[in-house]
Enzyme design. Structure first.
Site, PDB file in Angstrom:
ATOM      1  N   ASP A  38     -13.633  65.790  -1.844  1.00  0.00           N
ATOM      2  CA  ASP A  38     -14.858  65.125  -1.406  1.00  0.00           C
ATOM      3  C   ASP A  38     -16.019  66.039  -1.772  1.00  0.00           C
ATOM      4  O   ASP A  38     -15.839  67.245  -1.948  1.00  0.00           O
ATOM      5  CB  ASP A  38     -14.833  64.865   0.098  1.00  0.00           C
ATOM      6  N   ASN A  88     -11.563  57.808  -7.098  1.00  0.00           N
ATOM      7  CA  ASN A  88     -12.110  56.888  -6.107  1.00  0.00           C
ATOM      8  C   ASN A  88     -13.568  57.162  -5.752  1.00  0.00           C
ATOM      9  O   ASN A  88     -14.278  56.247  -5.334  1.00  0.00           O
ATOM     10  CB  ASN A  88     -11.248  56.956  -4.837  1.00  0.00           C
ATOM     11  N   TYR A 154     -24.660  50.086 -10.630  1.00  0.00           N
ATOM     12  CA  TYR A 154     -23.312  49.999 -10.071  1.00  0.00           C
ATOM     13  C   TYR A 154     -22.450  49.058 -10.906  1.00  0.00           C
ATOM     14  O   TYR A 154     -21.310  49.385 -11.267  1.00  0.00           O
ATOM     15  CB  TYR A 154     -23.388  49.512  -8.629  1.00  0.00           C
ATOM     16  N   LYS A 158     -19.139  50.124 -13.125  1.00  0.00           N
ATOM     17  CA  LYS A 158     -17.811  49.586 -12.828  1.00  0.00           C
ATOM     18  C   LYS A 158     -17.233  48.804 -14.001  1.00  0.00           C
ATOM     19  O   LYS A 158     -16.016  48.839 -14.235  1.00  0.00           O
ATOM     20  CB  LYS A 158     -17.858  48.731 -11.562  1.00  0.00           C
ATOM     21  N   ILE A 187     -15.036  45.845   1.274  1.00  0.00           N
ATOM     22  CA  ILE A 187     -14.007  46.390   2.162  1.00  0.00           C
ATOM     23  C   ILE A 187     -14.662  46.940   3.423  1.00  0.00           C
ATOM     24  O   ILE A 187     -15.692  47.627   3.356  1.00  0.00           O
ATOM     25  CB  ILE A 187     -13.208  47.510   1.448  1.00  0.00           C
TER      26      ILE A 187
END
Length: 248
Positions: A38, A88, A154, A158, A187
């Site tokens: 992280d 991720n 974004y 992606k 999510i």
């Protein structure tokens, strides 16, 4: 299906919370030695302690290639080899129309969400070649295949992740390295609760055919399958976890 990762080291970036944490927890429960990465070292350490099972913490700003290289080197030095990486880590960026989009936000989103995935894939593959093979899973988004107003950086990033995944899969199949991408819809994570009120969350839920937000565990389940030997003939693919969002 009993999926095990005993004796395998797997890096998960952005693993201190949300989808990344769910993936790291599931992998550790299934026997993997997880490297919890992280941008915040304290957050990574807290997550690693929560996960247990020998998980190790390492801070990494994925937008910096030297930091990602050091992360991969850390995994190999501490555990002896690298068998998988889950790219991720990601950020949302500014909300603005393309004609008004802030250049600094464009650079930051592309740096984390696209270049960061490239660095993880590149350095991960280099290490896994020495291992004799491995798996890369890139967390893209439903916005890797459709547009979304006021999120040009974004969406562009992606889409780029999906293309990167396909190219890398073609190039490295001969190295016994599989590369796949996952496209989650919206999510339900702590970040959602922190930034969106109930009415906004409900509006987002209605955009999905199943009329709810997804759960981090639902992404983690697919990710672990793709990392496992059960998915041995799957590479270059883009798998949606979207409650029917893109089917409409």
């Amino acid at each position: 299906m009993d999926i095990r990762f005993d004796g395998r080291t797997i890096i998960v970036t952005g693993a201190a919370s949300g989808i990344g944490l769910a993936i790291a927890e599931r992998l550790a429960e299934s026997g993997a030695r997880v490297i919890v990465s992280d941008i915040d070292q304290a957050a990574a350490e807290a997550a690693a302690e929560r996960i247990g099972h020998g998980a190790l913490a390492r801070a990494c700003d994925v937008s910096k290639p030297e930091a990602v290289e050091a992360l991969v080197d850390f995994a190999v030095t501490e555990t002896g080899a690298l068998h998988g990486i889950v790219n991720n880590a990601g950020i949302g960026g500014a909300q603005a129309a393309t004609g008004d989009y802030p250049l600094d936000s464009w650079d930051k989103v592309i740096g984390v969400n696209l270049s960061g995935v490239f660095y993880g894939t590149r350095y991960g593959i280099a290490a896994m070649r020495k291992t004799g093979g491995g798996v890369v899973v890139n967390i893209a988004s439903i916005l890797g295949s459709v547009g979304f107003a006021n999120s040009v950086a974004y969406v562009a990033a992606k889409h780029g992740v999906v293309g990167l995944t396909k190219s890398a899969a073609l190039e490295h199949a001969g190295d016994n390295i599989r590369v796949n991408a996952i496209g989650p819809a919206f999510i339900h994570t702590p970040l959602i609760d922190e930034h969106l009120d109930d009415a906004t969350q409900q509006a987002l839920a209605q955009m999905h055919a199943m009329k709810r937000l997804g759960k981090p565990s639902e992404v983690a389940d697919l990710c672990c399958y793709l990392l496992s030997d059960q998915a041995s003939f799957i590479t270059g693919s883009y798998h949606l976890v979207d409650g029917g969002y893109t089917a409409q």
